[in-house]
Design a protein around this motif. Sequence first.
Motif, PDB file in Angstrom:
ATOM      1  N   THR A 177       6.597  18.804 -10.733  1.00 52.90           N
ATOM      2  CA  THR A 177       6.679  17.136 -10.989  1.00 52.90           C
ATOM      3  C   THR A 177       5.546  16.795 -10.747  1.00 52.90           C
ATOM      4  N   GLY A 178       4.996  17.137 -10.030  1.00 52.25           N
ATOM      5  CA  GLY A 178       2.997  16.371 -10.300  1.00 52.25           C
ATOM      6  C   GLY A 178       3.434  14.853  -8.659  1.00 52.25           C
ATOM      7  N   HIS A 179       4.685  14.659  -8.101  1.00 51.02           N
ATOM      8  CA  HIS A 179       4.936  13.730  -7.339  1.00 51.02           C
ATOM      9  C   HIS A 179       4.428  14.250  -6.010  1.00 51.02           C
ATOM     10  N   ALA A 180       4.481  13.128  -5.179  1.00 54.40           N
ATOM     11  CA  ALA A 180       3.828  13.558  -3.676  1.00 54.40           C
ATOM     12  C   ALA A 180       5.861  12.780  -2.844  1.00 54.40           C
ATOM     13  N   GLU A 181       5.563  12.846  -2.110  1.00 51.76           N
ATOM     14  CA  GLU A 181       6.484  12.554  -1.432  1.00 51.76           C
ATOM     15  C   GLU A 181       5.781  11.116  -0.755  1.00 51.76           C
ATOM     16  N   VAL A 182       5.903   9.859  -0.736  1.00 54.19           N
ATOM     17  CA  VAL A 182       5.617   8.421  -0.297  1.00 54.19           C
ATOM     18  C   VAL A 182       6.236   7.417   0.240  1.00 54.19           C
ATOM     19  N   ILE A 183       5.038   7.354   1.466  1.00 49.28           N
ATOM     20  CA  ILE A 183       5.604   5.468   1.517  1.00 49.28           C
ATOM     21  C   ILE A 183       5.384   4.148   1.044  1.00 49.28           C
ATOM     22  N   GLU A 184       5.841   3.376   0.285  1.00 46.43           N
ATOM     23  CA  GLU A 184       5.259   2.043   0.253  1.00 46.43           C
ATOM     24  C   GLU A 184       5.284   1.012   1.469  1.00 46.43           C
ATOM     25  N   ILE A 185       4.616   0.640   2.140  1.00 47.59           N
ATOM     26  CA  ILE A 185       4.395  -0.112   2.810  1.00 47.59           C
ATOM     27  C   ILE A 185       3.726  -1.985   2.418  1.00 47.59           C
ATOM     28  N   THR A 186       5.391  -2.183   3.120  1.00 48.78           N
ATOM     29  CA  THR A 186       4.497  -4.095   2.132  1.00 48.78           C
ATOM     30  C   THR A 186       4.423  -5.084   3.697  1.00 48.78           C
ATOM     31  N   TYR A 187       2.719  -5.331   3.835  1.00 48.87           N
ATOM     32  CA  TYR A 187       2.410  -5.826   4.478  1.00 48.87           C
ATOM     33  C   TYR A 187       1.657  -7.192   4.511  1.00 48.87           C
ATOM     34  N   LEU A 188       0.900  -7.826   5.760  1.00 46.94           N
ATOM     35  CA  LEU A 188       1.098  -9.334   6.456  1.00 46.94           C
ATOM     36  C   LEU A 188      -0.296  -9.114   6.030  1.00 46.94           C
ATOM     37  N   PRO A 189      -1.264  -9.411   5.716  1.00 44.82           N
ATOM     38  CA  PRO A 189      -2.642  -8.859   5.929  1.00 44.82           C
ATOM     39  C   PRO A 189      -3.434  -9.098   7.312  1.00 44.82           C
ATOM     40  N   SER A 190      -2.692 -10.748   7.100  1.00 43.83           N
ATOM     41  CA  SER A 190      -3.260 -11.802   8.299  1.00 43.83           C
ATOM     42  C   SER A 190      -2.264 -10.927   9.883  1.00 43.83           C
ATOM     43  N   GLU A 191      -1.667 -10.097   9.757  1.00 45.16           N
ATOM     44  CA  GLU A 191      -1.185  -9.715  10.499  1.00 45.16           C
ATOM     45  C   GLU A 191      -2.005  -7.761  11.401  1.00 45.16           C
ATOM     46  N   ILE A 192      -2.510  -6.964   9.329  1.00 43.42           N
ATOM     47  CA  ILE A 192      -2.592  -5.996  10.209  1.00 43.42           C
ATOM     48  C   ILE A 192      -3.142  -5.802   8.788  1.00 43.42           C
ATOM     49  N   TYR A 229       3.931  17.550  -1.206  1.00 44.20           N
ATOM     50  CA  TYR A 229       3.402  16.957   0.923  1.00 44.20           C
ATOM     51  C   TYR A 229       2.376  16.928   0.665  1.00 44.20           C
ATOM     52  N   ARG A 230       1.054  16.822  -0.003  1.00 46.76           N
ATOM     53  CA  ARG A 230       0.276  16.449  -0.048  1.00 46.76           C
ATOM     54  C   ARG A 230      -0.641  14.959   0.902  1.00 46.76           C
ATOM     55  N   SER A 231      -1.777  15.107   1.451  1.00 47.56           N
ATOM     56  CA  SER A 231      -2.090  13.875   1.685  1.00 47.56           C
ATOM     57  C   SER A 231      -3.274  13.072   0.572  1.00 47.56           C
ATOM     58  N   ILE A 232      -2.388  11.676   1.145  1.00 45.79           N
ATOM     59  CA  ILE A 232      -2.865  10.888   0.008  1.00 45.79           C
ATOM     60  C   ILE A 232      -2.635   9.196  -0.360  1.00 45.79           C
ATOM     61  N   ILE A 233      -3.780   8.810  -0.538  1.00 46.25           N
ATOM     62  CA  ILE A 233      -4.138   7.541  -0.570  1.00 46.25           C
ATOM     63  C   ILE A 233      -4.263   6.811  -1.804  1.00 46.25           C
ATOM     64  N   VAL A 269       1.145  -1.006  -0.062  1.00 46.76           N
ATOM     65  CA  VAL A 269      -0.101   0.221   0.264  1.00 46.76           C
ATOM     66  C   VAL A 269       0.543   1.400   0.461  1.00 46.76           C
ATOM     67  N   THR A 270       0.455   2.484  -0.617  1.00 43.95           N
ATOM     68  CA  THR A 270       1.686   3.224  -0.670  1.00 43.95           C
ATOM     69  C   THR A 270       0.778   4.291  -0.723  1.00 43.95           C
ATOM     70  N   PHE A 271       1.023   5.677   0.543  1.00 45.03           N
ATOM     71  CA  PHE A 271       0.973   6.614   0.881  1.00 45.03           C
ATOM     72  C   PHE A 271       1.691   7.828   1.220  1.00 45.03           C
ATOM     73  N   GLY A 272       0.846   8.706   0.872  1.00 43.39           N
ATOM     74  CA  GLY A 272       1.747  10.462   1.486  1.00 43.39           C
ATOM     75  C   GLY A 272       0.568  11.433   2.015  1.00 43.39           C
ATOM     76  N   GLY A 273       2.334  11.520   3.089  1.00 45.64           N
ATOM     77  CA  GLY A 273       1.719  12.106   4.238  1.00 45.64           C
ATOM     78  C   GLY A 273       1.787  13.093   4.730  1.00 45.64           C
ATOM     79  N   GLY A 274       3.088  14.906   4.301  1.00 43.98           N
ATOM     80  CA  GLY A 274       3.930  14.877   4.782  1.00 43.98           C
ATOM     81  C   GLY A 274       5.460  14.549   3.818  1.00 43.98           C
ATOM     82  N   CYS A 275       6.377  14.733   4.623  1.00 41.00           N
ATOM     83  CA  CYS A 275       7.782  14.756   4.703  1.00 41.00           C
ATOM     84  C   CYS A 275       8.095  13.103   4.877  1.00 41.00           C
TER      85      CYS A 275
END
Length: 323
Positions: A198-213, A242-246, A153-159
């Motif tokens: 650039t139109g890009h947001a600073e984001v993080i890409e999270i790799t996670y286990l749906p069985s745990e979260i 720095y926009r808030s984005i999901i 999942v990829t989120f942006g929410g500031g720095c």
Amino acid sequence: MQKWIDVIRLANNGNLNPDQRIEKSEEEWKSLLTEEQFYVTRKKGTERAHSSEMCNLFEPGKYACVCCNTVLFDSEEKFQSGTGWPSFTQPIKENTINYIKDVTFGMYRIETTCSTCDAHLGHVFQDGPMPSGLRFCINAVALKKVKSDEKKVTFGGGCFWCTEAMFQQLKGVVNVESGYSGGEIINPTYREVCSGTTGHAEVIEITYLPSEISFEDLVKIHLTTHNPTTINKQGADRGTQYRSIIFYRTDDEKMQALKVIEDVQSAYDDMIVTEVKMFEHFHKAEANHQDYYNRNSETGYCMAVINPKLAKLKSLYQDKLKK
């Protein structure tokens, strides 16, 4: 993200060091592989086009080298090329594939091999889909499907220094990478993204286990650990980057994200303005932006800005944190 120029550079100047090396004699490989697997991977053979159902399988999972079990590709990078061989746009890591000049049969091509064991995999071409433009044309017999319950999942929410530090703390989160998404420029630099053009947001890409979260839990934590009611602004950081984005990857994720936003809205006096957008591409940020807090926790920024965010995370979601 690797592009054709990167492939050529590695083929000309030398490949990246693998995480490990596995070397066996020809007789040892023969004892471990089927006749066809040995022919393709150890003798640089090619399987018949359209001979494997793997070409048309796109369910979640990963693909490993049939010889040494090194994971090479993620199903998220797999696409239907119509060539008769499984095709991918990127390797799972930059150092898992070696690139070798191949001038056999009167053609100039770039051969791909497993960097761990030198197994012949196929070739890479520059006629794949954007943004990489690459097509890794791989023999199905050189691969084995590996079941994986991981999702992204990829989120942006500031720095992204802040968001990365928080989501690294959560149970069920396997990996967090900082990068850029939502714009048009391929492989943007930090300086370019900070310009706001650039139109890009600073984001993080999270790799996670749906069985745990769950996806819903991640969205809720995202919405309640930054300010989702300010447009293009988080604290002192201002600009579209720095926009808030999901970013959602499926229609189900879109509906779930919108439902969580609706549920969380009552906690805020102002309207939540978080953008919900279909995921297209994630461009990994430079190495000095990865794992930033853990490497720089004593700096003024981390102590003044990130530490309070971590304290808030711990107060709200103690049961979700790693021990």
